[in-house]
Scaffold this active site. Structure first.
Site, PDB file in Angstrom:
ATOM      1  CG  LEU A 109      -2.084  -0.997   1.249  1.00  6.30           C
ATOM      2  CD1 LEU A 109      -2.860  -0.841   2.548  1.00  6.30           C
ATOM      3  CD2 LEU A 109      -3.004  -0.821   0.062  1.00  6.30           C
TER       4      LEU A 109
ATOM      5  CB  CYS B 262      -2.684   0.011  -8.352  1.00  3.39           C
ATOM      6  SG  CYS B 262      -2.669  -1.692  -8.960  1.00  3.39           S
ATOM      7  CG  PHE B 263      -1.211   4.974  -8.404  1.00  2.00           C
ATOM      8  CD1 PHE B 263      -0.518   3.822  -8.062  1.00  2.00           C
ATOM      9  CD2 PHE B 263      -0.555   5.918  -9.172  1.00  2.00           C
ATOM     10  CE1 PHE B 263       0.782   3.618  -8.473  1.00  2.00           C
ATOM     11  CE2 PHE B 263       0.746   5.733  -9.582  1.00  2.00           C
ATOM     12  CZ  PHE B 263       1.421   4.584  -9.234  1.00  2.00           C
TER      13      PHE B 263
END
Length: 398
Positions: free
Chosen positions: A134, A189-190
């Site tokens: 993360l 993802c980001f």
């Protein structure tokens, strides 16, 4: 100034990861597994997801069956996934801090050692491994939002964000990667990992931490909106019934993935202003573009949107009678187009808005385009240089 913390009702909305499929998978493994098994968690998940998996497996363990759960997040980027797998920067393996956990980590390490040097394999606790994934994506997104924040300052002050990025990137402590200003980051993802991080911080009663990471995604949203508003402003404060040729819809080059693509948000803003969009992308399917722009999350009037968009397979057809070209993905082919030919079939004055900073702006100005890009305002001297006019000469008398 940091945004105020969200209300309690807002905290979980869209931020907490949906782990129902992981839970279903864990229950299925517990149902069919025989003997001693190592369960490897590959997906990006919130911290302590492995603990949840372990609880499910333990609660459903039958005699003669045991489990060890490892965290082995992947660091593969779309478009370069095979290269990333074969030549990784690092491999991260997290396991339970026990004899059994160490043995499981050693077995997975042995598999990777067939092509990855031992010095590139990092072993940690399970929780550290999950948080590291993360944090890695959050740090990368942070760099993009940081340079985009600087791009706004550059436009306001007359500085050039590309020059600033080079100067900053020469510092060995910072480096040059992910310092390309643009219309914003996208992908699966980001945004997801940032919101997961915000959610975790809120749940742990760390509001300052949550607000810090929330600002990264807020800046990304600001950059997309700012670029769209600049297009409207430059086109004489209205794009109603004006045709704009949109080059690129994928969130980045070398992929057909449109998840969280900045193009969706920029196009949505322009459609709200009643612009007509001719969209071209070399990889994204027409149905995907239509789906993204007519989904309930984007518009409440999908029929109206369908009337305002046209999707092309030829960029030279897309620009016919267009008032402007808007570059939203950094496809290499966009660099080599015959823009003089495109200019000849466009409405005048013709504009180019380069949201990825990949084009030769002075060359475009020279052939007659009104050119706008991220992080730079073209000065009178730049326009004179591009047009071939000479600067006035000065003589000095001492």
């Amino acid at each position: 100034m940091l945004s105020p913390p969200p209300s309690s009702k807002q905290k979980q909305k869209g931020r907490a990861a949906d782990l129902k499929h992981i839970e279903m998978c864990a229950r299925k493994i517990a149902e069919v597994a025989e003997g001693n098994k190592i369960v490897v968690e590959k997906s990006t998940v919130p911290v302590r997801a492995a603990e949840s998996i372990t609880h499910i497996l333990s609660a459903n363990t039958r005699p003669g069956v045991s489990f060890q759960v490892l965290s082995n997040p992947e660091f593969l980027a779309e478009g370069t996934a095979v290269e990333n797998l074969l030549h990784p920067d690092r491999v991260l393996i997290g396991g339970e801090e026990s004899v059994e956990g160490d043995e499981a980590v050693a077995q997975l390490t042995w598999i990777y050692n067939h092509w990855v040097p031992t010095e590139k394999i990092i072993t940690t606790s399970t929780w550290s491994s999950e948080l590291s994934k993360l944090a890695s994506n959050a740090f990368l997104a942070q760099r993009v939002s940081s340079i985009n924040a600087i791009s706004a300052l550059c436009e306001a002050t007359g500085a050039d964000v590309s020059q600033v990025a080079v100067a900053v990137g020469k510092d060995s402590r910072i480096g040059s990667k992910f310092l390309q200003a643009s219309v914003g980051f996208g992908g699966s993802c980001f945004q997801k990992d940032l919101l997961n991080l915000v959610y975790i911080a809120e749940c742990l009663n760390l509001p300052e931490v949550a607000m810090y990471w929330q600002q990264v995604t807020d800046m990304n949203e600001y950059q997309r909106t700012r670029f769209a508003k600049r297009i409207v402003e430059c086109l004489f404060n209205t794009v109603t019934d004006k045709t704009l040729a949109v080059f690129g819809f994928a969130f980045k080059k070398n992929t057909g993935d449109t998840r969280e693509s900045p193009a969706i948000y920029v196009c949505s803003h322009l459609l709200e202003e009643s612009a007509r969009l001719n969209i071209y992308d070399p990889k994204v399917e027409c149905k995907q573009i239509e789906h993204d722009l007519t989904s309930a999350a984007v518009t409440s009037d999908p029929e109206r949107v369908q009337q305002l968009i046209n999707i092309y397979s030829d960029p030279y057809e897309a620009v016919k009678d267009a008032h402007a070209i808007v570059v939203l993905t950094e496809w290499d082919e966009f660099i080599s187009y015959d823009y003089r030919k495109m200019l000849s079939v466009m409405k005048k004055p013709a504009f180019i808005f380069d949201g990825r900073k990949i084009l030769d702006h002075e060359a475009l100005i020279k052939i007659g385009f009104h050119t706008e890009t991220i992080g730079k305002r073209f000065s009178r001297n730049t326009l004179l240089r591009a047009s071939g006019d000479h600067f006035p000469s000065f003589s000095w008398t001492l």
